[in-house]
Design a protein around this motif. Sequence first.
Motif, PDB file in Angstrom:
ATOM      1  N   GLN A   1      18.201 -12.828 -11.090  1.00 41.91           N
ATOM      2  CA  GLN A   1      16.992 -13.626 -11.195  1.00 41.91           C
ATOM      3  C   GLN A   1      15.892 -12.987 -10.360  1.00 41.91           C
ATOM      4  OE1 GLN A   1      16.740 -16.124 -13.177  1.00 41.91           O
ATOM      5  NE2 GLN A   1      14.737 -16.967 -12.613  1.00 41.91           N
ATOM      6  N   VAL A   2      14.718 -12.886 -10.944  1.00 41.38           N
ATOM      7  CA  VAL A   2      13.576 -12.297 -10.258  1.00 41.38           C
ATOM      8  C   VAL A   2      12.671 -13.411  -9.739  1.00 41.38           C
ATOM      9  CG1 VAL A   2      11.522 -10.864 -10.525  1.00 41.38           C
ATOM     10  CG2 VAL A   2      13.640 -10.226 -11.697  1.00 41.38           C
ATOM     11  N   GLN A   3      12.330 -13.334  -8.483  1.00 43.74           N
ATOM     12  CA  GLN A   3      11.405 -14.292  -7.884  1.00 43.74           C
ATOM     13  C   GLN A   3       9.999 -13.714  -7.929  1.00 43.74           C
ATOM     14  OE1 GLN A   3      12.635 -17.298  -6.954  1.00 43.74           O
ATOM     15  NE2 GLN A   3      14.614 -16.503  -7.638  1.00 43.74           N
ATOM     16  N   VAL A   4       9.059 -14.544  -8.365  1.00 46.19           N
ATOM     17  CA  VAL A   4       7.663 -14.122  -8.484  1.00 46.19           C
ATOM     18  C   VAL A   4       6.806 -15.071  -7.657  1.00 46.19           C
ATOM     19  CG1 VAL A   4       5.733 -13.714 -10.054  1.00 46.19           C
ATOM     20  CG2 VAL A   4       8.084 -13.236 -10.800  1.00 46.19           C
ATOM     21  N   ALA A   5       5.936 -14.527  -6.829  1.00 45.18           N
ATOM     22  CA  ALA A   5       5.130 -15.377  -5.956  1.00 45.18           C
ATOM     23  C   ALA A   5       3.685 -14.901  -5.927  1.00 45.18           C
ATOM     24  CB  ALA A   5       5.702 -15.380  -4.547  1.00 45.18           C
ATOM     25  N   GLU A   6       2.771 -15.840  -6.217  1.00 44.93           N
ATOM     26  CA  GLU A   6       1.343 -15.543  -6.161  1.00 44.93           C
ATOM     27  C   GLU A   6       0.772 -16.011  -4.838  1.00 44.93           C
ATOM     28  OE1 GLU A   6       2.092 -17.249 -10.419  1.00 44.93           O
ATOM     29  OE2 GLU A   6       2.570 -17.826  -8.354  1.00 44.93           O
ATOM     30  N   SER A   7      -0.360 -15.417  -4.464  1.00 40.50           N
ATOM     31  CA  SER A   7      -1.091 -15.871  -3.291  1.00 40.50           C
ATOM     32  C   SER A   7      -2.555 -15.510  -3.461  1.00 40.50           C
ATOM     33  CB  SER A   7      -0.535 -15.227  -2.015  1.00 40.50           C
ATOM     34  OG  SER A   7      -0.691 -13.832  -2.058  1.00 40.50           O
ATOM     35  N   GLY A   8      -3.398 -16.183  -2.668  1.00 41.83           N
ATOM     36  CA  GLY A   8      -4.811 -15.821  -2.644  1.00 41.83           C
ATOM     37  C   GLY A   8      -5.754 -16.799  -3.295  1.00 41.83           C
ATOM     38  N   GLY A   9      -5.245 -17.866  -3.885  1.00 46.37           N
ATOM     39  CA  GLY A   9      -6.141 -18.832  -4.501  1.00 46.37           C
ATOM     40  C   GLY A   9      -6.919 -19.613  -3.461  1.00 46.37           C
ATOM     41  N   GLY A  16     -19.330 -16.244  -6.338  1.00 45.39           N
ATOM     42  CA  GLY A  16     -18.506 -15.632  -5.311  1.00 45.39           C
ATOM     43  C   GLY A  16     -17.362 -14.812  -5.871  1.00 45.39           C
ATOM     44  N   SER A  17     -16.542 -14.294  -4.948  1.00 42.62           N
ATOM     45  CA  SER A  17     -15.416 -13.439  -5.321  1.00 42.62           C
ATOM     46  C   SER A  17     -14.137 -13.942  -4.682  1.00 42.62           C
ATOM     47  CB  SER A  17     -15.679 -12.000  -4.850  1.00 42.62           C
ATOM     48  OG  SER A  17     -16.848 -11.475  -5.436  1.00 42.62           O
ATOM     49  N   LEU A  18     -13.034 -13.586  -5.308  1.00 41.28           N
ATOM     50  CA  LEU A  18     -11.725 -13.983  -4.808  1.00 41.28           C
ATOM     51  C   LEU A  18     -10.702 -12.973  -5.303  1.00 41.28           C
ATOM     52  CD1 LEU A  18     -10.820 -16.500  -3.143  1.00 41.28           C
ATOM     53  CD2 LEU A  18     -10.084 -17.527  -5.298  1.00 41.28           C
ATOM     54  N   SER A  19      -9.694 -12.722  -4.473  1.00 41.34           N
ATOM     55  CA  SER A  19      -8.636 -11.802  -4.874  1.00 41.34           C
ATOM     56  C   SER A  19      -7.296 -12.508  -4.868  1.00 41.34           C
ATOM     57  CB  SER A  19      -8.583 -10.612  -3.914  1.00 41.34           C
ATOM     58  OG  SER A  19      -9.742  -9.824  -4.031  1.00 41.34           O
ATOM     59  N   LEU A  20      -6.525 -12.264  -5.884  1.00 40.20           N
ATOM     60  CA  LEU A  20      -5.178 -12.804  -5.994  1.00 40.20           C
ATOM     61  C   LEU A  20      -4.181 -11.652  -5.913  1.00 40.20           C
ATOM     62  CD1 LEU A  20      -5.627 -15.236  -9.036  1.00 40.20           C
ATOM     63  CD2 LEU A  20      -6.006 -15.700  -6.603  1.00 40.20           C
ATOM     64  N   SER A  21      -3.003 -11.966  -5.416  1.00 35.77           N
ATOM     65  CA  SER A  21      -1.926 -10.989  -5.422  1.00 35.77           C
ATOM     66  C   SER A  21      -0.638 -11.656  -5.865  1.00 35.77           C
ATOM     67  CB  SER A  21      -1.762 -10.344  -4.044  1.00 35.77           C
ATOM     68  OG  SER A  21      -1.382 -11.314  -3.092  1.00 35.77           O
ATOM     69  N   CYS A  22       0.270 -10.842  -6.353  1.00 38.28           N
ATOM     70  CA  CYS A  22       1.538 -11.353  -6.867  1.00 38.28           C
ATOM     71  C   CYS A  22       2.614 -10.309  -6.601  1.00 38.28           C
ATOM     72  CB  CYS A  22       1.421 -11.644  -8.351  1.00 38.28           C
ATOM     73  SG  CYS A  22       2.971 -12.044  -9.161  1.00 38.28           S
ATOM     74  N   THR A  23       3.708 -10.765  -6.049  1.00 41.08           N
ATOM     75  CA  THR A  23       4.818  -9.865  -5.742  1.00 41.08           C
ATOM     76  C   THR A  23       6.091 -10.386  -6.389  1.00 41.08           C
ATOM     77  OG1 THR A  23       3.820  -9.208  -3.651  1.00 41.08           O
ATOM     78  CG2 THR A  23       6.172  -8.843  -3.891  1.00 41.08           C
ATOM     79  N   ALA A  24       6.890  -9.462  -6.900  1.00 37.52           N
ATOM     80  CA  ALA A  24       8.163  -9.833  -7.519  1.00 37.52           C
ATOM     81  C   ALA A  24       9.316  -9.173  -6.776  1.00 37.52           C
ATOM     82  CB  ALA A  24       8.179  -9.409  -8.981  1.00 37.52           C
ATOM     83  N   SER A  25      10.429  -9.874  -6.761  1.00 38.47           N
ATOM     84  CA  SER A  25      11.628  -9.367  -6.091  1.00 38.47           C
ATOM     85  C   SER A  25      12.450  -8.526  -7.067  1.00 38.47           C
ATOM     86  CB  SER A  25      12.470 -10.529  -5.568  1.00 38.47           C
ATOM     87  OG  SER A  25      12.892 -11.334  -6.656  1.00 38.47           O
ATOM     88  N   VAL A  78       1.038  -6.880  -8.063  1.00 36.20           N
ATOM     89  CA  VAL A  78      -0.141  -6.788  -8.926  1.00 36.20           C
ATOM     90  C   VAL A  78      -1.251  -7.622  -8.309  1.00 36.20           C
ATOM     91  CG1 VAL A  78       0.605  -8.733 -10.379  1.00 36.20           C
ATOM     92  CG2 VAL A  78      -0.979  -7.010 -11.303  1.00 36.20           C
ATOM     93  N   TYR A  79      -2.472  -7.165  -8.495  1.00 34.80           N
ATOM     94  CA  TYR A  79      -3.632  -7.818  -7.916  1.00 34.80           C
ATOM     95  C   TYR A  79      -4.619  -8.201  -9.013  1.00 34.80           C
ATOM     96  CZ  TYR A  79      -1.775  -5.285  -3.887  1.00 34.80           C
ATOM     97  OH  TYR A  79      -0.953  -4.776  -2.900  1.00 34.80           O
ATOM     98  N   LEU A  80      -5.431  -9.196  -8.698  1.00 42.17           N
ATOM     99  CA  LEU A  80      -6.533  -9.564  -9.586  1.00 42.17           C
ATOM    100  C   LEU A  80      -7.755  -9.786  -8.724  1.00 42.17           C
ATOM    101  CD1 LEU A  80      -7.252 -10.160 -12.573  1.00 42.17           C
ATOM    102  CD2 LEU A  80      -6.990 -12.587 -12.017  1.00 42.17           C
ATOM    103  N   GLN A  81      -8.697  -8.891  -8.857  1.00 43.12           N
ATOM    104  CA  GLN A  81      -9.956  -9.013  -8.143  1.00 43.12           C
ATOM    105  C   GLN A  81     -10.954  -9.708  -9.059  1.00 43.12           C
ATOM    106  OE1 GLN A  81     -10.900  -8.167  -4.967  1.00 43.12           O
ATOM    107  NE2 GLN A  81     -12.929  -9.005  -5.401  1.00 43.12           N
ATOM    108  N   MET A  82     -11.487 -10.836  -8.598  1.00 41.08           N
ATOM    109  CA  MET A  82     -12.385 -11.637  -9.423  1.00 41.08           C
ATOM    110  C   MET A  82     -13.761 -11.697  -8.771  1.00 41.08           C
ATOM    111  SD  MET A  82      -9.778 -14.758 -10.384  1.00 41.08           S
ATOM    112  CE  MET A  82      -9.562 -15.263  -8.678  1.00 41.08           C
TER     113      MET A  82
END
Length: 115
Positions: A1-9, A16-25, A78-82
């Motif tokens: 099982q792969v764990q996926v976790a987002e952060s940055g909201g 304005g701007s905001l960046s999100l990131s996501c890491t998977a195990s 993975v990142y999302l720059q908004m």
Amino acid sequence: QVQVAESGGGLVQPGGSLSLSCTASADRNTITTMAWYRQAPGKQRELVASISYGGSTTYADLVKGRFTISKDNARTTVYLQMTNLTSEDTAVYYCKMQKLVSTYWGQGTQVTVSS
């Protein structure tokens, strides 16, 4: 099982701007595609952007020129720059990792654009 976790909201003002990131195990070499989706209240989940193992990117028309997806080639991240955010970008943003024939989702991170 792969764990996926987002952060940055969070909360950001219009324009304005905001960046999100996501890491998977998972081993980065087993992930074929990484993507960001979003779901606004009362709407269906929609693709925002995706990036392939080789680095090819796709974007929804509504975010082209404002959002940038990228990944860390040394990690399964993975990142999302908004940028230039509007109220229409308010949604829960989800990260999706595609590992061979299996799909793994994060729990989502709230992005609210409001003054």
